[in-house]
Design a protein around this motif. Structure first.
Motif, PDB file in Angstrom:
ATOM      1  N   SER A   5       1.602 -36.170  83.103  1.00  0.00           N
ATOM      2  CA  SER A   5       1.178 -36.572  84.461  1.00  0.00           C
ATOM      3  C   SER A   5       2.309 -36.404  85.418  1.00  0.00           C
ATOM      4  O   SER A   5       2.205 -36.192  86.740  1.00  0.00           O
ATOM      5  N   GLY A   6       3.578 -36.716  85.078  1.00  0.00           N
ATOM      6  CA  GLY A   6       4.759 -36.734  85.792  1.00  0.00           C
ATOM      7  C   GLY A   6       5.307 -35.429  86.001  1.00  0.00           C
ATOM      8  O   GLY A   6       5.854 -34.868  86.913  1.00  0.00           O
ATOM      9  N   ASP A   7       5.055 -34.684  84.862  1.00  0.00           N
ATOM     10  CA  ASP A   7       5.800 -33.254  84.728  1.00  0.00           C
ATOM     11  C   ASP A   7       4.933 -32.373  83.655  1.00  0.00           C
ATOM     12  O   ASP A   7       5.004 -32.460  82.501  1.00  0.00           O
ATOM     13  N   PHE A   8       4.196 -31.661  84.028  1.00  0.00           N
ATOM     14  CA  PHE A   8       3.284 -30.771  83.313  1.00  0.00           C
ATOM     15  C   PHE A   8       3.989 -29.548  82.619  1.00  0.00           C
ATOM     16  O   PHE A   8       3.955 -28.569  83.109  1.00  0.00           O
ATOM     17  N   ALA A   9       4.852 -30.032  81.737  1.00  0.00           N
ATOM     18  CA  ALA A   9       5.681 -28.939  81.072  1.00  0.00           C
ATOM     19  C   ALA A   9       5.926 -29.379  79.548  1.00  0.00           C
ATOM     20  O   ALA A   9       6.161 -30.629  79.434  1.00  0.00           O
ATOM     21  N   ALA A  10       6.037 -28.530  78.604  1.00  0.00           N
ATOM     22  CA  ALA A  10       6.378 -28.861  77.400  1.00  0.00           C
ATOM     23  C   ALA A  10       7.669 -29.745  77.170  1.00  0.00           C
ATOM     24  O   ALA A  10       7.736 -30.529  76.304  1.00  0.00           O
ATOM     25  N   SER A  11       8.742 -29.171  78.151  1.00  0.00           N
ATOM     26  CA  SER A  11       9.929 -29.889  77.913  1.00  0.00           C
ATOM     27  C   SER A  11       9.859 -31.513  78.269  1.00  0.00           C
ATOM     28  O   SER A  11      10.484 -32.351  77.838  1.00  0.00           O
ATOM     29  N   ALA A  12       8.845 -31.918  78.868  1.00  0.00           N
ATOM     30  CA  ALA A  12       8.579 -33.328  79.064  1.00  0.00           C
ATOM     31  C   ALA A  12       8.012 -34.125  77.928  1.00  0.00           C
ATOM     32  O   ALA A  12       8.104 -35.417  77.863  1.00  0.00           O
ATOM     33  N   LEU A  13       7.734 -33.496  76.927  1.00  0.00           N
ATOM     34  CA  LEU A  13       7.434 -34.014  75.557  1.00  0.00           C
ATOM     35  C   LEU A  13       8.454 -33.854  74.552  1.00  0.00           C
ATOM     36  O   LEU A  13       8.226 -34.270  73.351  1.00  0.00           O
ATOM     37  N   GLU A  14       9.782 -33.259  74.864  1.00  0.00           N
ATOM     38  CA  GLU A  14      10.782 -33.109  73.950  1.00  0.00           C
ATOM     39  C   GLU A  14      11.060 -34.423  72.952  1.00  0.00           C
ATOM     40  O   GLU A  14      11.450 -35.360  73.730  1.00  0.00           O
ATOM     41  N   GLY A  15      10.913 -34.256  71.736  1.00  0.00           N
ATOM     42  CA  GLY A  15      11.474 -35.174  70.881  1.00  0.00           C
ATOM     43  C   GLY A  15      10.223 -36.339  70.770  1.00  0.00           C
ATOM     44  O   GLY A  15      10.326 -36.994  69.922  1.00  0.00           O
ATOM     45  N   MET A  16       9.040 -36.205  71.494  1.00  0.00           N
ATOM     46  CA  MET A  16       8.068 -37.117  71.379  1.00  0.00           C
ATOM     47  C   MET A  16       7.001 -36.667  70.347  1.00  0.00           C
ATOM     48  O   MET A  16       6.743 -35.490  69.940  1.00  0.00           O
ATOM     49  N   LYS A  17       6.539 -37.832  69.506  1.00  0.00           N
ATOM     50  CA  LYS A  17       5.380 -37.586  68.646  1.00  0.00           C
ATOM     51  C   LYS A  17       4.854 -39.056  68.632  1.00  0.00           C
ATOM     52  O   LYS A  17       5.508 -39.999  68.838  1.00  0.00           O
ATOM     53  N   PRO A  18       3.435 -39.257  68.409  1.00  0.00           N
ATOM     54  CA  PRO A  18       2.926 -40.531  67.826  1.00  0.00           C
ATOM     55  C   PRO A  18       3.325 -41.211  66.654  1.00  0.00           C
ATOM     56  O   PRO A  18       3.960 -40.407  65.721  1.00  0.00           O
TER      57      PRO A  18
END
Length: 262
Positions: A217-230
């Motif tokens: 929601s802050g940055d709609f880009a795959a890079s915003a999720l870098e390193g993230m996982k549940p």
């Protein structure tokens, strides 16, 4: 198979009346219920067929939403929603195989709420509204757990209304034998934020990944999720994949969905 009564009502009112009979079970496309009956894992005394009722079939776009009748097949959604909600149509076009897509229905899928089914991700990821013969339910209130929904006994899903997002995509990692989702992620970007719904991964069924929603929601880009996982706690672990593997796939597929949507 065993002997049972087969009821084919002409209207929703007739179907609701038939469902009041003890031992009655609604029948959509039969892709889950009939195999279950053959294995004697379910034994309803009466099947109330919901297919063939014109009021439950069709894909209609208007006022910023796409409304799909509960008895609409996956194949029809794939064809008729392509112009109005491409991500939904694409999801429907990759459910099962051609035989499943020609018989299986949206209503049957979300009423069963299989933890690895694709449609629950689209419904939850779109923030859709599920309409029944009695009321309307938000997607966030409708799905309540593994094979569980907020439907009352005898209540019938009649349609689902999907708000059309600015961007959306669904990514699925197939379990090759069943074509169900080992993990599937539906991402939808709306003016007021992003929704991320995950199927196939959790022991609790379909769920929203709140941390990814906040980041996107802050940055709609795959890079915003870098390193993230549940977290892996509560994820399904079986012969097809460990809980850690599924958690990893959620992160990978979410990034792929964002790239594809963008």
């Amino acid at each position: 198979m065993y002997n049972f009564e087969f009821v084919k009502p002409a209207t929703v009112d007739e179907a609701v009346a038939a469902m009041k009979k003890e031992g009655a079970q609604a029948l959509g496309g039969g892709q889950t219920l009939l195999p279950t009956m053959k294995q004697r894992l379910a034994s309803p005394e009466s099947l109330v067929c919901l297919s063939g009722m014109a009021e439950l079939v069709g894909v209609n776009a208007g006022d910023g939403a796409v409304t799909v009748g509960a008895a609409t097949t996956h194949a029809q959604v794939a064809a008729d929603a392509a112009g109005s909600y491409p991500a939904l149509a694409d999801l429907a076009s990759n459910i099962g195989d051609p035989a499943v897509r020609s018989r299986g229905t949206l209503g049957g899928s979300i009423a069963n709420n299989d933890p690895a089914a694709c449609y629950p991700a689209a419904v939850l990821g779109s923030g859709a509204t599920v309409t029944t013969n009695a009321r309307s339910l938000s997607a966030d209130d409708y799905f309540t757990g593994l094979f569980e929904t907020a439907l009352d006994e005898g209540e019938i899903v009649t349609s689902v209304s999907f708000p059309v997002p600015e961007k959306a995509n669904y990514q699925k990692f197939d379990q090759p034998a069943s074509r169900f989702a080992l993990v599937g992620v539906f991402v939808a970007k709306y003016p007021d934020g992003v929704r991320v719904a995950v199927t196939g991964a959790s022991e609790g069924g379909v769920f929203r990944w709140a941390e990814a929603e906040a980041a996107l929601s802050g940055d709609f880009a795959a890079s915003a999720l870098e390193g993230m996982k549940p977290g892996a706690d509560g994820m399904i672990s079986d012969l097809h994949g460990s809980s850690e593997y599924r958690a990893h796939l959620v992160g990978v597929l979410t990034r792929r969905a964002v790239d594809a949507a963008g």
